[in-house]
Scaffold this motif. Structure first.
Motif, PDB file in Angstrom:
ATOM      1  N   GLY A 119       0.838  -1.185   0.000  1.00 38.97           N
ATOM      2  CA  GLY A 119       0.000   0.000   0.000  1.00 38.97           C
ATOM      3  C   GLY A 119       0.876   1.239   0.000  1.00 38.97           C
ATOM      4  O   GLY A 119       1.788   1.357   0.803  1.00 38.97           O
ATOM      5  N   VAL A 120       0.580   2.138  -0.935  1.00 42.48           N
ATOM      6  CA  VAL A 120       1.354   3.363  -1.060  1.00 42.48           C
ATOM      7  C   VAL A 120       0.406   4.544  -0.929  1.00 42.48           C
ATOM      8  O   VAL A 120      -0.374   4.825  -1.844  1.00 42.48           O
ATOM      9  CB  VAL A 120       2.110   3.437  -2.418  1.00 42.48           C
ATOM     10  N   ALA A 121       0.424   5.207   0.221  1.00 44.58           N
ATOM     11  CA  ALA A 121      -0.408   6.381   0.444  1.00 44.58           C
ATOM     12  C   ALA A 121       0.333   7.609  -0.072  1.00 44.58           C
ATOM     13  O   ALA A 121       1.502   7.799   0.200  1.00 44.58           O
ATOM     14  CB  ALA A 121      -0.719   6.536   1.924  1.00 44.58           C
ATOM     15  N   MET A 122      -0.375   8.410  -0.855  1.00 45.30           N
ATOM     16  CA  MET A 122       0.236   9.599  -1.451  1.00 45.30           C
ATOM     17  C   MET A 122      -0.513  10.834  -0.979  1.00 45.30           C
ATOM     18  O   MET A 122      -1.682  10.755  -0.645  1.00 45.30           O
ATOM     19  CB  MET A 122       0.151   9.524  -2.973  1.00 45.30           C
ATOM     20  N   GLY A 123       0.183  11.948  -1.008  1.00 43.52           N
ATOM     21  CA  GLY A 123      -0.480  13.200  -0.707  1.00 43.52           C
ATOM     22  C   GLY A 123      -0.562  13.533   0.747  1.00 43.52           C
ATOM     23  O   GLY A 123      -0.109  12.894   1.631  1.00 43.52           O
TER      24      GLY A 123
END
Length: 119
Positions: free
Chosen positions: A115-119
């Motif tokens: 999982g790659v959370a951005m922002g």
């Protein structure tokens, strides 16, 4: 009045690099199907056909993975739809990575293998 929420800089290059590495790229979005189709085309994802979230509601638990396998863009999906699709792909033996930039992505991000959370 017009509003624009363009893809992040480098998104098309990231999609192309993922494909070169053998990754199948799909897009799950809460956006309207027409918007999803336009963004998908802009970043290099086949924009047709688009699966609609309400179509997912009528599928049994064995069907969502097949639907995503044959339809790279899903629009008007909810956080529950995203989670259901990630889970279905994993049950089918897929390793799933999810990127997301909002709270609506949190359940799928948490369930994903990566999982790659951005922002």
């Amino acid at each position: 009045m017009a509003l624009s929420d363009p893809p992040r800089p480098g998104a098309a290059e990231a999609v192309a690099a993922a494909r070169r590495a053998g990754v199948r790229v799909v897009m799950l979005t809460g956006d309207h199907p027409a918007c999803a189709r336009a963004v998908a085309a802009e970043v290099g994802i086949d924009p047709d056909p688009v699966l609609n979230g309400r179509d997912l509601d009528g599928l049994d638990d064995a069907t969502p993975a097949a639907a995503v396998a044959s339809t790279p863009v899903s629009a008007r999906v909810t956080p529950a739809h995203k989670l259901r699709l990630v889970t279905a792909l994993q049950v089918g033996g897929e390793v799933v990575a999810v990127t997301g930039d909002g709270v609506n992505d949190a359940p799928a991000l948490a369930r994903a293998d990566v999982g790659v959370a951005m922002g």
